[in-house]
Design a protein around this motif. Structure first.
Motif, mmCIF file in Angstrom:
data_model
loop_
_atom_site.group_PDB
_atom_site.id
_atom_site.type_symbol
_atom_site.label_atom_id
_atom_site.label_comp_id
_atom_site.label_asym_id
_atom_site.label_seq_id
_atom_site.Cartn_x
_atom_site.Cartn_y
_atom_site.Cartn_z
ATOM 1 N N ARG A 30 -72.234 43.079 -16.661
ATOM 2 C CA ARG A 30 -72.193 42.173 -17.574
ATOM 3 C C ARG A 30 -70.986 42.306 -18.514
ATOM 4 N NH1 ARG A 30 -78.555 41.926 -18.281
ATOM 5 N NH2 ARG A 30 -78.752 39.942 -16.888
ATOM 6 N N LYS A 31 -70.985 43.849 -18.960
ATOM 7 C CA LYS A 31 -70.028 44.103 -19.808
ATOM 8 C C LYS A 31 -68.691 43.865 -19.125
ATOM 9 C CE LYS A 31 -68.088 48.591 -21.793
ATOM 10 N NZ LYS A 31 -68.134 49.989 -21.892
ATOM 11 N N LEU A 32 -68.424 44.169 -18.129
ATOM 12 C CA LEU A 32 -67.037 43.972 -17.477
ATOM 13 C C LEU A 32 -66.801 42.225 -17.204
ATOM 14 C CD1 LEU A 32 -66.703 45.932 -14.139
ATOM 15 C CD2 LEU A 32 -65.493 46.121 -16.225
ATOM 16 N N LEU A 33 -67.925 41.470 -17.004
ATOM 17 C CA LEU A 33 -67.478 40.197 -17.220
ATOM 18 C C LEU A 33 -67.292 39.661 -18.509
ATOM 19 C CD1 LEU A 33 -70.379 38.763 -14.677
ATOM 20 C CD2 LEU A 33 -67.802 38.823 -14.358
ATOM 21 N N LYS A 34 -67.861 40.126 -19.506
ATOM 22 C CA LYS A 34 -67.634 39.906 -20.812
ATOM 23 C C LYS A 34 -66.279 40.445 -21.392
ATOM 24 C CE LYS A 34 -69.445 40.168 -25.705
ATOM 25 N NZ LYS A 34 -70.253 41.018 -26.321
ATOM 26 N N LYS A 40 -61.942 36.263 -12.512
ATOM 27 C CA LYS A 40 -62.740 36.767 -11.498
ATOM 28 C C LYS A 40 -62.614 38.259 -11.114
ATOM 29 C CE LYS A 40 -64.449 34.901 -7.153
ATOM 30 N NZ LYS A 40 -64.480 33.811 -6.566
ATOM 31 N N VAL A 41 -63.714 38.970 -11.149
ATOM 32 C CA VAL A 41 -64.129 40.316 -10.876
ATOM 33 C C VAL A 41 -64.285 40.900 -9.458
ATOM 34 C CG1 VAL A 41 -65.224 42.388 -11.695
ATOM 35 C CG2 VAL A 41 -64.674 40.594 -13.341
ATOM 36 N N TRP A 42 -63.335 41.496 -8.900
ATOM 37 C CA TRP A 42 -63.529 42.143 -7.689
ATOM 38 C C TRP A 42 -63.972 43.392 -7.816
ATOM 39 C CZ3 TRP A 42 -62.431 40.048 -2.841
ATOM 40 C CH2 TRP A 42 -61.892 38.739 -2.818
ATOM 41 N N VAL A 43 -65.132 43.958 -7.203
ATOM 42 C CA VAL A 43 -65.727 45.291 -7.305
ATOM 43 C C VAL A 43 -65.655 45.743 -5.900
ATOM 44 C CG1 VAL A 43 -67.747 46.550 -7.794
ATOM 45 C CG2 VAL A 43 -67.101 44.587 -9.179
ATOM 46 N N VAL A 44 -64.912 46.819 -5.781
ATOM 47 C CA VAL A 44 -64.995 47.849 -4.659
ATOM 48 C C VAL A 44 -65.842 48.878 -4.827
ATOM 49 C CG1 VAL A 44 -63.634 48.478 -2.733
ATOM 50 C CG2 VAL A 44 -62.939 46.618 -3.966
ATOM 51 N N TRP A 45 -66.885 49.091 -4.173
ATOM 52 C CA TRP A 45 -67.615 50.209 -4.450
ATOM 53 C C TRP A 45 -68.384 50.982 -3.290
ATOM 54 C CZ3 TRP A 45 -71.622 47.558 -8.228
ATOM 55 C CH2 TRP A 45 -72.379 46.315 -7.339
ATOM 56 N N SER A 65 -69.828 32.999 -8.495
ATOM 57 C CA SER A 65 -68.585 32.699 -8.613
ATOM 58 C C SER A 65 -67.671 33.432 -9.645
ATOM 59 C CB SER A 65 -68.794 31.324 -9.398
ATOM 60 O OG SER A 65 -69.504 31.638 -10.374
ATOM 61 N N LYS A 66 -68.171 34.563 -10.113
ATOM 62 C CA LYS A 66 -67.578 35.290 -11.074
ATOM 63 C C LYS A 66 -67.033 36.657 -10.417
ATOM 64 C CE LYS A 66 -69.906 33.212 -14.990
ATOM 65 N NZ LYS A 66 -70.998 33.556 -15.939
ATOM 66 N N ILE A 67 -68.055 37.179 -9.478
ATOM 67 C CA ILE A 67 -67.792 38.631 -9.046
ATOM 68 C C ILE A 67 -67.805 38.442 -7.532
ATOM 69 C CG2 ILE A 67 -68.971 40.897 -8.974
ATOM 70 C CD1 ILE A 67 -70.376 40.239 -11.436
ATOM 71 N N VAL A 68 -66.927 39.320 -6.824
ATOM 72 C CA VAL A 68 -66.868 39.358 -5.480
ATOM 73 C C VAL A 68 -66.983 40.811 -5.237
ATOM 74 C CG1 VAL A 68 -65.571 39.197 -3.278
ATOM 75 C CG2 VAL A 68 -65.520 37.418 -5.140
ATOM 76 N N THR A 69 -67.745 41.420 -4.319
ATOM 77 C CA THR A 69 -67.969 42.602 -4.130
ATOM 78 C C THR A 69 -67.500 43.127 -2.694
ATOM 79 O OG1 THR A 69 -70.372 42.604 -3.450
ATOM 80 C CG2 THR A 69 -69.888 42.868 -5.750
ATOM 81 N N ARG A 70 -67.164 44.324 -2.397
ATOM 82 C CA ARG A 70 -66.768 44.926 -1.074
ATOM 83 C C ARG A 70 -67.213 46.227 -1.266
ATOM 84 N NH1 ARG A 70 -66.533 40.030 -0.325
ATOM 85 N NH2 ARG A 70 -64.925 39.150 0.508
ATOM 86 N N ARG A 71 -67.469 46.561 -0.046
ATOM 87 C CA ARG A 71 -68.108 48.046 0.253
ATOM 88 C C ARG A 71 -67.040 48.955 0.720
ATOM 89 N NH1 ARG A 71 -73.707 47.934 1.595
ATOM 90 N NH2 ARG A 71 -73.849 47.531 -0.627
#
Length: 137
Positions: A30-34, A40-45, A65-71
């Protein structure tokens, strides 16, 4: 501590005084989105349990629609750009330091992370040491 970095050398972090949970992950996302409003936020974790919790999965579904994740692949810290940044903090800025108590530990780590956050070129340089292909700066 939970953190995120990008190729521009921007560092986002949150220091906690407890083991991280899925709820902490959601609060950080949430903090990142704010902070990155409109992007658009891409999170690789990695595959940590807190990243796979029901709470996190629900949040990601609502915000797809705002966050895409990949591992990252299992057992591949050398691919994680955040690990290189952590190495700066652990092995350079905080090397040979031993806190008196948890309060001091949290205060000093927060202070050092804020200092590192202001050193974007240093963060970007550390990110470049990751073995994952990243776009040019």
């Amino acid at each position: 501590i939970v953190s995120a970095v990008n190729v521009k050398g921007e560092l986002y972090f949150s220091v906690h005084g407890h083991d991280l949970t899925g709820e902490d992950t959601v609060l950080f996302l949430r903090k990142l989105l704010k902070e990155l409003a409109g992007r658009k936020v891409w999170v690789v974790w990695d595959g940590a349990g807190i990243h796979r919790s029901k709470r996190v999965k629900g949040f990601l579904e609502k915000n797809r629609s705002k966050i895409v994740t990949r591992r990252f692949p299992s057992y591949a810290p050398e691919l994680n750009p955040d690990e290189s940044v952590w190495n700066l903090a652990k092995h350079c800025d905080l090397a040979n330091w031993c806190p008196k108590d948890r309060g001091e530990m949290r205060w000093v780590i927060t202070k050092e992370m804020r200092k590192l956050k202001s050193q974007k070129m240093r963060v970007a340089s550390a990110i470049r040491h990751a073995k994952i292909p990243l776009p040019p700066l």
